[in-house]
Design a protein around this motif. Structure first.
Motif, mmCIF file in Angstrom:
data_model
loop_
_atom_site.group_PDB
_atom_site.id
_atom_site.type_symbol
_atom_site.label_atom_id
_atom_site.label_comp_id
_atom_site.label_asym_id
_atom_site.label_seq_id
_atom_site.Cartn_x
_atom_site.Cartn_y
_atom_site.Cartn_z
ATOM 1 N N SER A 156 1.169 4.087 -3.067
ATOM 2 C CA SER A 156 0.681 5.472 -3.082
ATOM 3 C C SER A 156 1.820 6.437 -3.391
ATOM 4 C CB SER A 156 -0.025 5.828 -1.776
ATOM 5 O OG SER A 156 0.875 5.766 -0.714
ATOM 6 N N LEU A 157 3.060 6.068 -3.026
ATOM 7 C CA LEU A 157 4.198 6.913 -3.395
ATOM 8 C C LEU A 157 4.368 6.931 -4.916
ATOM 9 C CD1 LEU A 157 6.710 8.586 -2.445
ATOM 10 C CD2 LEU A 157 8.007 6.476 -2.725
ATOM 11 N N ARG A 163 0.799 -1.217 0.000
ATOM 12 C CA ARG A 163 0.000 0.000 0.000
ATOM 13 C C ARG A 163 0.839 1.278 0.000
ATOM 14 N NH1 ARG A 163 -5.359 0.769 2.077
ATOM 15 N NH2 ARG A 163 -5.656 2.975 2.458
ATOM 16 N N LYS A 164 1.833 1.317 0.877
ATOM 17 C CA LYS A 164 2.616 2.553 1.030
ATOM 18 C C LYS A 164 3.389 2.888 -0.231
ATOM 19 C CE LYS A 164 3.525 3.912 5.744
ATOM 20 N NZ LYS A 164 4.079 3.272 6.962
ATOM 21 N N LEU A 165 4.099 1.893 -0.747
ATOM 22 C CA LEU A 165 4.908 2.107 -1.939
ATOM 23 C C LEU A 165 4.014 2.471 -3.116
ATOM 24 C CD1 LEU A 165 7.881 1.949 -1.828
ATOM 25 C CD2 LEU A 165 7.831 -0.317 -2.850
#
Lengths: 291, 323
Positions: free
Chosen positions: B130-131, B126-128
């Motif tokens: 959205s980056l 998820r984090k990567l």
């Protein structure tokens, strides 16, 4: 055994990470390179020594760009067009989308007629003649009005209002509020995500607009920043030197001036994005899932 | 549907019909509750009539001749004169070919690339994810003026960084922006750079709605990642893919004329002149309104036919359609 432990998948992961790293670099590189150019001194720029880091810090290009009279007026004009365009656009989208999200009579016909304009437009010249016929040429209204409702944004907004919890509106109706009061007092305060999203899209559209200004505006003192930027950046190579007078040559290279113009005109958008990111992910998804 | 219902009502026995007075009050009741909705719609509908349907009616100009100083809608009927004119115009056929080549190449490359990009991004956490989305969707918000300006800087034969690299490899400077042979590559390449990340969002949204149980089930059956993608992911997002495909076919003929106009130079006109830039030059630079309107009308009708045709075809093939 899960595929996650297989040799092939691990290899794919590695490949994917490398690919994304390259892609992200390729996307960011032009911005970073021009940022570096804009802050470098002319000897380094002309010598082609600047890549991603400024050489010989020199903010002179920015001083020159910001003190240029048509850049300043372009900024003010673009700001006025963006603010007025965004306000009018959001207002029109709201008052169009809200009724169409309700099961009112004639809704289907109206929706069809609006949808049809997504696939068949009047074309450049007939649109121009309509705007001209209304006497809007060379006024801010020619920039703002003809494009204030984009059918695609309208669809996003309608599907947002449709998904709005019905109970809230019903209880307000029982309290004797009419549709307009319900919209103002109950629906709008809870619709910040979609309004921020539409506001952002419209603001970006009006800020980036140059073509409509080119065809509908005659007086140079009404030109928005993008049209000025086009003259400076995308025009002939000599344009920047002419625009900045003979003194423009002494210490600053054309390349860092152009780079500075690019950075300055991009700044407002760059500043807006992180601020609106949270809202527009939600807003876009909404329109996206609907298709 | 509505017609059918009202016909049924008419044919219903007299006793089942509403007395006239009651149906009138019912209509009155409807208006009392709903008039505000129509009040809100007044201004938007006026907008659509004037600025969307007005220009469509303005296409009449294609059949009329304008006398200088006269009405904007022309003075006399000339029938198909302007259509015949452009059928015989070699310049028109030249820009016609350029438009189709550019649009088809663009669609064939950009459409699958966006889908592949979304599938690859979807593999990350998820984090990567959205980056990556934040970085890759940023260029979408940048004006084409800026994008073309950046291309001119980067690709400049004197001092541009790309030619600097070529020089180190011992290659003579290339005048990228002026060479007809480079125009299509640069146009499509920069479009992909600018829009792929943003356009992938719609697929990523669709991917996020795929039921995880389907993957679990497929994994139980021993499916690897590739066959999961093929048998689970793609069928699940097919409706979205179809809609995007139909819409991009509808946009086929009016792809990025603002950018073409910015990238246009007399020396690359051999490949860069397209229908829209031709309309612009004929209509607004040479003031030949009627001729330009005739060309625009035919191009618009061709786009419309393309959307309707694709929609029918896609519906037959996949069962999904736009409307």
């Amino acid at each position: 055994m899960s595929y996650r432990n297989s040799q092939g998948y691990k290899l794919f992961r590695l490949f994917n990470i490398a690919l994304m790293a390259v892609t992200m670099t390729a996307i960011a590189f032009p911005f970073l390179h021009l940022l570096a150019l804009s802050f470098s001194d002319s000897a380094a720029v002309v010598g082609g020594r600047v890549t991603l880091w400024p050489i010989g810090w020199d903010a002179g290009a920015y001083a020159r760009v910001l003190s240029h009279p048509s850049v300043a007026s372009g900024f003010v004009n673009a700001l006025a067009q963006t603010v007025i365009g965004t306000v009018v656009g959001v207002l029109m989208l709201t008052i169009c989308a809200y009724p169409l999200s309700k099961p009112i009579k004639g809704r289907k016909l109206i929706m069809r007629l609006i949808m049809a304009t997504m696939f068949f437009g009047g074309g450049l010249i007939p649109t121009y003649t309509v705007v001209k016929g209304l006497g809007m040429i060379d006024t801010i209204w020619a920039i703002v009005i003809p494009f204030c409702i984009m059918p695609y944004y309208l669809m996003i907004m309608i599907s947002f209002f449709r998904a709005f919890p019905e109970g809230l509106e019903e209880s307000a109706m029982i309290d004797g509020l009419g549709p307009i009061m319900i919209l103002l007092r109950i629906v709008l305060p809870l619709s910040r995500a979609v309004i921020a999203t539409m506001g952002l899209f419209l603001a970006v559209y009006y800020w980036n607009n140059w073509f409509n200004a080119l065809i509908y505006l005659n007086s140079t003192n009404k030109y928005p920043i993008m049209l000025i930027a086009r003259h400076i950046v995308a025009g002939a190579d000599l344009a920047s030197e002419q625009a900045y007078g003979a003194t423009g040559r002494d210490s600053l290279s054309g390349a860092s001036l152009k780079a500075a113009v690019i950075m300055v005109t991009m700044l407002p958008i760059a500043a807006l994005i992180p601020f609106a990111q949270r809202h527009f992910n939600q807003g876009v998804m909404l329109g996206a899932v609907k298709g | 549907m509505r017609k059918l219902a009202s016909a049924k009502e008419r044919d219903a026995p007299r006793s089942a019909r509403q007395p006239l007075e009651r149906s009138r009050t019912r209509l009155g009741f409807y208006w009392a509750n709903h008039w505000q909705y129509y009040l809100l719609l007044l201004l938007p509908l006026l907008y659509f009539i004037v600025f969307r349907y007005g220009p469509i009616a303005g296409n009449l100009l294609a059949f009329r001749k304008i006398v200088p100083g006269g009405s904007l809608l022309g003075q006399k009927w000339v029938g198909l004169h302007y259509f015949k004119l452009f059928m015989l115009d070699p310049n028109f056929w030249h820009v016609f070919r350029n438009t189709w080549t550019l649009s088809l190449l663009h669609l064939l490359i950009a459409f699958p690339l966006t889908l592949i990009f979304a599938l690859l991004v979807n593999e990350f956490g998820r984090k990567l994810r959205s980056l990556i989305q934040l970085v890759s969707s940023f260029p979408n918000f940048v004006s084409v003026v800026i994008v073309v300006g950046m291309m001119k800087e980067l690709l400049s034969p004197s001092g541009g960084i790309v030619n600097g690299w070529l020089e180190q490899l011992g290659i003579a400077p290339i005048f990228f922006m002026n060479e007809p042979g480079w125009f299509r590559t640069l146009f499509i390449g920069s479009d992909i750079w600018q829009y792929t990340g943003w356009n992938a969002i719609i697929y990523l949204a669709a991917l996020s709605t795929v039921d995880p149980h389907l993957y679990e089930a497929a994994e139980m059956d021993g499916a690897g990642r590739l066959s999961q993608t093929w048998h689970v992911t793609l069928p699940q997002i097919m409706p979205t893919v179809s809609v995007v495909f139909i819409l991009s076919l509808g946009q086929l003929l009016n792809v990025g004329y603002e950018k073409v106009l910015l990238m246009y130079t007399p020396s690359n006109s051999q490949t860069s002149d397209i229908i829209d830039t031709y309309i612009y030059r004929i209509g607004l630079e040479s003031n030949n309104y009627s001729y330009a309107t005739a060309i625009g009308l035919v191009a618009g009708l061709a786009s419309l036919a393309l959307v309707l045709g694709t929609n029918a075809l896609v519906r037959r093939l996949t069962g999904h359609s736009l409307y």
